[in-house]
Write a protein that holds these residues in place. Structure first.
Motif, short mmCIF file in Angstrom:
data_model
loop_
_atom_site.label_atom_id
_atom_site.label_comp_id
_atom_site.label_asym_id
_atom_site.label_seq_id
_atom_site.Cartn_x
_atom_site.Cartn_y
_atom_site.Cartn_z
N PRO A 39 0.78 -1.24 0.00
CA PRO A 39 0.00 0.00 0.00
C PRO A 39 0.81 1.30 0.00
N THR A 40 2.12 1.26 0.13
CA THR A 40 2.87 2.49 0.41
C THR A 40 3.04 3.38 -0.82
N GLY A 41 2.93 2.81 -2.02
CA GLY A 41 3.10 3.58 -3.24
C GLY A 41 4.55 3.78 -3.65
N GLY A 42 5.50 3.35 -2.83
CA GLY A 42 6.91 3.55 -3.14
C GLY A 42 7.45 2.48 -4.07
N SER A 43 8.71 2.66 -4.51
CA SER A 43 9.37 1.71 -5.40
C SER A 43 10.73 1.34 -4.84
N GLY A 87 1.66 6.72 -9.31
CA GLY A 87 0.75 5.61 -9.10
C GLY A 87 -0.50 5.96 -8.32
N VAL A 88 -1.17 4.89 -7.88
CA VAL A 88 -2.52 4.98 -7.33
C VAL A 88 -2.54 5.32 -5.85
N PHE A 89 -1.61 4.76 -5.06
CA PHE A 89 -1.80 4.74 -3.62
C PHE A 89 -1.10 5.87 -2.87
N LEU A 90 -1.79 6.31 -1.82
CA LEU A 90 -1.25 7.28 -0.88
C LEU A 90 -1.27 6.63 0.51
N ALA A 128 -5.49 7.86 -4.81
CA ALA A 128 -5.33 9.26 -5.23
C ALA A 128 -6.45 9.70 -6.17
N ALA A 129 -6.99 8.80 -6.96
CA ALA A 129 -8.01 9.18 -7.92
C ALA A 129 -9.34 9.54 -7.26
N TRP A 130 -9.55 9.06 -6.04
CA TRP A 130 -10.81 9.32 -5.33
C TRP A 130 -10.64 10.30 -4.17
#
Length: 470
Positions: free
Chosen positions: A257-261, A402-405, A449-451
């Motif tokens: 869930p972290t959104g990192g790479s 990406g998607v997650f925050l 992030a989209a919502w």
């Protein structure tokens, strides 16, 4: 006998269905009663035999009547009354559990705000598949065999091999096996690599459904702490030394869930540890298409010697397309094909043809570029809005993709209570505790992030976190 209204917009067939359904629901027609013959009804109602047959077939499909060959149509049990007497549905699982959250995130209820789910808003997918592409896929799949080979449609595997080659992942069609989404792909990988009782490692925090799937297979699931630059190398080495795991399930790019790479340097060290302790890396790259060109995957470095690479089109192309795939060394790919055969026999010719056509047309590439741009704007706006509600973010989040925050809650606020309150308000958010095997994440939320700039979410957070802070 009732009279059909010929001067209304309601089709004649629909009028017949409504009339007989209502009579059966009211008890005017009892179970076992024989309806007039098709020709009698057609004559009485002054409609064609075809119209009556269509209506009766619909009533049969709804469970109101049944056809007995040579005898006609007979009333079944009163459908409406039976439904009214049915026991109430079981209460939903708590929103803080894996099952409860997943049911909410996949709900068809359009009133739910999917602020913490893993999919993008429906209208973000609208330009992904052209009507002409769908029509061509329907035609080609109808002309093809009933089912594709167990390993997957050759056309799709060739397209996938070309895409992986562009990422410097040396995979041919022989290395590739298609699956029903990434969920099945990950399960196939687990079954091929480990047996019940074996230890497998996972990112912690990491995708909760993978944790649950692995545990359901009888595997001992151990979490590897996740840092901003990727897996904690010291912890990974210590856990590998202690448990001698069979595999490590990890996400290199746009981690959930972290959104990192994971950085390239750390990826090299992870591969070194896999070599030293003889475990396989299962690289889940379902969100990787949304990453920029700078990202480096484990499979790029390793060349599929010690990496099983998993991809999917459900997150980016369409949630309704359950098409995933694995890339692995040929001997392991053969084993994956055997397991898939025992699991589901084969895939869907239509879905695999459709994905292959979208890839071949170049439309997928354009769609992904638009999603990246849209998400970049959404992330900036979302972080600013959520910070105004009292949430905090690591420094890397602002420049992320990406998607997650991965949002930190104010001191004293814990995720489970907030998640339940949000669900009661019609808002689906994910508590950080669901992603941890070690009991961490009580102070975190995963948001999409989209919502995340929706007024309902922001109003809820201001009210709840403002009250907590006061």
């Amino acid at each position: 006998m009732f009279t059909l209204a010929k001067d209304t917009a309601v089709p004649l067939t629909e009028q017949i269905v409504r009339h007989y359904a209502q009579r059966i629901d009211d008890g005017a027609l009892l179970p076992g009663a024989r309806l007039p013959s098709v020709r009698q009804l057609a004559a009485r109602l002054e409609v064609s035999v075809h119209t009556v047959l269509v209506a009766l077939d619909r009533l049969a499909g709804m469970g109101y009547v049944a056809s007995r060959p040579g005898a006609g149509y007979f009333v079944l049990r009163p459908a409406g009354r039976a439904a009214a007497e049915a026991p109430p549905p079981a209460p939903p699982a708590p929103a803080t559990t894996t099952a409860g959250f997943t049911h909410s995130a996949l709900s068809a209820d359009a009133t739910l705000l999917q602020a913490g789910a893993g999919y993008l808003p429906r209208h973000w997918y609208e330009d992904a598949i052209a009507p002409a592409t769908l029509a061509r896929s329907l035609r080609e799949s109808a002309e093809a065999a009933v089912v594709p080979p167990v390993q997957g449609l050759p056309l799709l595997r060739e397209q996938l091999a070309q895409r992986l080659a562009q990422r410097q992942i040396p995979a041919t069609a022989a290395h590739l096996v298609t699956s029903f989404g990434a969920s099945q792909a990950l399960q196939l990988a687990a079954r091929a690599l480990a047996a019940p009782g074996d230890v497998v490692l996972v990112d912690d925090p990491g995708y909760f459904l993978v944790h649950s799937q692995l545990a359901a297979l009888g595997l001992r699931v151990v979490g590897v702490p996740r840092e901003a630059e990727g897996p904690d190398l010291r912890a990974l080495a210590a856990l590998a030394e202690e448990y001698r795991p069979r595999a490590f399930f990890t996400q290199t790019l746009l981690h959930n869930p972290t959104g990192g790479s994971t950085t390239p340097a750390r990826s090299h060290r992870v591969l070194n540890l896999a070599e030293a302790f003889d475990f396989v890396l299962v690289e889940d790259d379902v969100y990787g298409d949304l990453a920029g060109d700078a990202g480096v995957r484990l499979a790029q470095i390793d060349g599929l010697r010690r990496v099983v690479y998993v991809g999917s089109f459900s997150k980016v192309l369409s949630p309704s397309l359950r098409v995933g795939y694995l890339a692995a060394a040929p001997a392991l790919a053969d084993r994956l094909v055997e397991l898939k055969l025992m699991d589901v026999l084969s895939g869907s010719t239509l879905e695999e043809t459709l994905v292959a056509e979208v890839l071949r047309s170049g439309r997928y590439h354009r769609h992904v570029l638009r999603l990246r741009e849209r998400l970049a704007r959404a992330r900036v706006a979302a972080i600013a809005a959520l910070q105004g509600c009292g949430l905090r973010f690591d420094a890397e989040a602002a420049g992320g993709e990406g998607v997650f925050l991965w949002a930190a809650l104010p001191p004293g606020v814990e995720a489970p209570a907030l998640v339940e309150a949000a669900r009661a308000a019609g808002i689906v958010i994910a508590g950080g505790h669901m992603f941890s095997r070690r009991g961490a994440g009580l102070d975190r939320l995963r948001l999409n992030a989209a919502w995340a700039t929706d007024a309902r979410l922001l109003g809820f957070l201001r009210e709840r976190l403002g009250a907590a802070g006061g």
